[in-house]
Design a protein around this motif. Structure first.
Motif, PDB file in Angstrom:
ATOM      1  N   ALA A 106       0.811  -1.204  -0.248  1.00 16.65           N
ATOM      2  CA  ALA A 106      -0.188  -0.299  -0.255  1.00 16.65           C
ATOM      3  C   ALA A 106      -0.096   1.172   0.089  1.00 16.65           C
ATOM      4  N   GLU A 107       0.475   2.215  -0.386  1.00 18.35           N
ATOM      5  CA  GLU A 107       1.060   3.931  -0.755  1.00 18.35           C
ATOM      6  C   GLU A 107       1.579   3.351   1.138  1.00 18.35           C
ATOM      7  N   ARG A 108       3.006   4.093   1.091  1.00 19.10           N
ATOM      8  CA  ARG A 108       3.942   4.417   2.687  1.00 19.10           C
ATOM      9  C   ARG A 108       4.318   5.840   2.458  1.00 19.10           C
ATOM     10  N   VAL A 109       3.997   6.388   3.757  1.00 15.27           N
ATOM     11  CA  VAL A 109       4.705   7.824   3.772  1.00 15.27           C
ATOM     12  C   VAL A 109       5.482   8.126   4.952  1.00 15.27           C
ATOM     13  N   PHE A 110       6.377   8.534   4.331  1.00 17.04           N
ATOM     14  CA  PHE A 110       8.196   8.972   5.466  1.00 17.04           C
ATOM     15  C   PHE A 110       8.277   9.939   5.519  1.00 17.04           C
ATOM     16  N   ILE A 124      12.034   8.152   8.908  1.00 18.53           N
ATOM     17  CA  ILE A 124      10.801   7.249   9.499  1.00 18.53           C
ATOM     18  C   ILE A 124       9.594   7.208   8.532  1.00 18.53           C
ATOM     19  N   PRO A 125       8.746   6.369   9.004  1.00 17.30           N
ATOM     20  CA  PRO A 125       7.970   5.556   8.360  1.00 17.30           C
ATOM     21  C   PRO A 125       5.973   6.292   9.028  1.00 17.30           C
ATOM     22  N   VAL A 126       5.522   6.502   8.977  1.00 17.90           N
ATOM     23  CA  VAL A 126       4.565   7.730  10.021  1.00 17.90           C
ATOM     24  C   VAL A 126       3.184   7.148   8.958  1.00 17.90           C
ATOM     25  N   GLN A 127       2.287   7.075   9.917  1.00 20.48           N
ATOM     26  CA  GLN A 127       0.997   6.899   9.402  1.00 20.48           C
ATOM     27  C   GLN A 127       0.591   8.579   9.412  1.00 20.48           C
ATOM     28  N   GLY A 128       0.309   8.869   7.532  1.00 23.99           N
ATOM     29  CA  GLY A 128      -0.039   9.626   7.817  1.00 23.99           C
ATOM     30  C   GLY A 128      -0.516  10.369   6.537  1.00 23.99           C
ATOM     31  N   GLN A 156       5.281   6.671  -1.009  1.00 25.21           N
ATOM     32  CA  GLN A 156       5.819   5.900  -1.938  1.00 25.21           C
ATOM     33  C   GLN A 156       4.941   5.644  -2.323  1.00 25.21           C
ATOM     34  N   ALA A 157       4.298   5.729  -3.207  1.00 23.23           N
ATOM     35  CA  ALA A 157       2.747   5.206  -4.295  1.00 23.23           C
ATOM     36  C   ALA A 157       2.513   3.731  -3.668  1.00 23.23           C
ATOM     37  N   ALA A 158       1.684   3.076  -3.993  1.00 22.69           N
ATOM     38  CA  ALA A 158       0.775   1.560  -4.090  1.00 22.69           C
ATOM     39  C   ALA A 158       1.971   1.398  -5.276  1.00 22.69           C
ATOM     40  N   ARG A 165      15.297  -5.442   6.450  1.00 26.64           N
ATOM     41  CA  ARG A 165      14.368  -5.905   5.538  1.00 26.64           C
ATOM     42  C   ARG A 165      14.403  -4.546   3.929  1.00 26.64           C
ATOM     43  N   ILE A 166      14.588  -5.612   3.279  1.00 29.99           N
ATOM     44  CA  ILE A 166      15.254  -4.681   2.170  1.00 29.99           C
ATOM     45  C   ILE A 166      14.117  -4.504   1.117  1.00 29.99           C
ATOM     46  N   TYR A 167      14.033  -3.512   0.911  1.00 30.79           N
ATOM     47  CA  TYR A 167      12.171  -4.008  -0.237  1.00 30.79           C
ATOM     48  C   TYR A 167      13.214  -2.850  -1.907  1.00 30.79           C
ATOM     49  N   TYR A 168      12.355  -3.069  -2.947  1.00 33.46           N
ATOM     50  CA  TYR A 168      12.700  -2.488  -4.301  1.00 33.46           C
ATOM     51  C   TYR A 168      11.432  -2.599  -4.376  1.00 33.46           C
ATOM     52  N   MET A 169      11.264  -1.385  -5.548  1.00 37.30           N
ATOM     53  CA  MET A 169      10.030  -1.008  -5.723  1.00 37.30           C
ATOM     54  C   MET A 169      10.226  -1.389  -7.363  1.00 37.30           C
TER      55      MET A 169
END
Length: 365
Positions: free
Chosen positions: A218-222, A280-284, A298-300, A357-361
């Motif tokens: 899902a979309e993530r906000v940092f 820092i990822p946040v709920q926003g 970061q878009a979904a 934990r490594i993420y590649y979009m």
């Protein structure tokens, strides 16, 4: 013969000298004659001696040409394989300019075996890299070095060459010194070290296996602090800004939505730097704001995820594995790379238990 005021010749005076002094005069004339003859021979040899020299050696390395090119143009990587650095482990090194680009340079000051000098990149092309090597000590001279890079069925052929001028009349010494033999053995030694270094890096990376998860995120906000950071300064960058970001998130009464992270927009091994963010990822939402910091959304989308356990400095193998996985499965990168630092090293001292934990979009080609 010259004559004195009383009409006597110089030779008459010489005859009046004691025998030992007359013999010294003959010896002196003999020495002058020998020296004159040697000097004449030296200049004659200089006329026929080569006024230029060149040395080249070649090796085939089991690695792709683009990897060899990136490694060879990196002046910081040069000390990992050059044949001379082991002669003086205490040699002082300094660098100038953006590593791997035209105009960047590497300077050294060492003992009598390595001397003092500077190497500067003159040109970088797909198949050739040229550098200028200026020796200051033990004697001053300037030479041109080159790397020829040619793909072959067995890997990549790398030719390391060196050329320069023998100034007149000192070029006469080249008739008694075999430059190809003298430098050639060092070139062979260096190329063999380069081959071993590159191939060991490749085998180490391929020997490590990781599990890759494919997930739709899902979309993530940092909340982020973004800037260009040199590789050697990353630990300090995180150490300074992650605590400040946590504090700012708390002051603004935002809820963290995950572990502290690094976001990498550009990773440049040539420049030894990255455009990155401590995050820092946040709920926003996209309109979430924190004073003095930026918001990155970061878009979904689809992500490939690796759970890497171990010290941070060894995590490159996980990224190499991810690159191979994407090529094999038809994915291309579609966004920055995220590293989520799940384990707090201040609490867990055993590096084998540190989880990154490594993420590649990604998206399909």
């Amino acid at each position: 013969m010259f004559a004195g005021n009383d009409g006597r010749r110089v030779s008459d005076f010489i005859l009046l000298l004691p025998p030992n002094l007359r013999n010294m005069n003959k010896t002196f004339k003999l020495i002058l004659g020998v020296l004159g003859t040697l000097i004449l021979i030296f200049f004659i040899l200089a006329l026929i001696a080569p006024k230029e020299y060149s040395v080249e050696r070649t090796v085939v390395i089991n690695a792709p040409a683009d990897q060899l090119r990136d490694s060879l143009k990196s002046l910081r990587f040069f000390t990992k394989w050059d044949p001379w650095s082991e002669y003086d482990p205490q040699m002082k090194l300094s660098y100038s300019g953006e590593n791997g680009t035209v105009g960047s340079s590497y300077s050294w000051v060492g003992n009598d075996q390595v001397g003092e000098g500077q190497m500067k990149i003159l040109s970088v092309a797909d198949s050739m890299i040229e550098t200028e090597v200026h020796f200051i000590r033990p004697w001053e001279s300037t030479s041109i070095a080159h790397y020829h890079i040619v793909p072959t069925p067995e890997g990549t052929q790398v030719s390391w060459g060196f050329s320069g001028k023998n100034p007149f009349p000192w070029n006469a010494f080249s008739l008694f010194m075999d430059m190809d033999k003298m430098l050639g053995q060092d070139f062979e030694k260096g190329l063999n070290k380069l081959k071993a270094t590159i191939e060991n890096m490749a085998s180490s990376a391929s020997a490590v296996k990781f599990e890759v998860k494919e997930e739709d995120l899902a979309e993530r906000v940092f909340i982020v602090k973004k800037q260009e950071v040199k590789f050697q300064e990353m630990a300090n960058f995180y150490g300074e800004y992650l605590p400040k970001l946590f504090e700012a998130v708390g002051i603004n009464k935002l809820m963290p939505a995950g572990a502290p992270s690094g976001i990498f927009f550009r990773w440049d091994e040539t420049a030894m730097s990255a455009d990155m963010a401590a995050a820092i990822p946040v709920q926003g939402k996209s309109d979430t704001k924190v004073k003095d910091y930026d918001t990155y959304v970061q878009a979904a989308g689809k992500a490939l995820i690796i759970d890497y356990y171990g010290a941070y400095e060894n995590s490159a193998n996980a990224h190499y594995f991810m690159d191979d996985y994407m090529k094999t499965n038809g994915y291309v990168q579609n966004g920055p790379v995220f590293e989520e630092y799940v384990t707090d090293p201040g609490v867990e001292k055993d590096t084998t238990k540190w989880l990154t934990r490594i993420y590649y979009m990604v998206e399909k080609k």
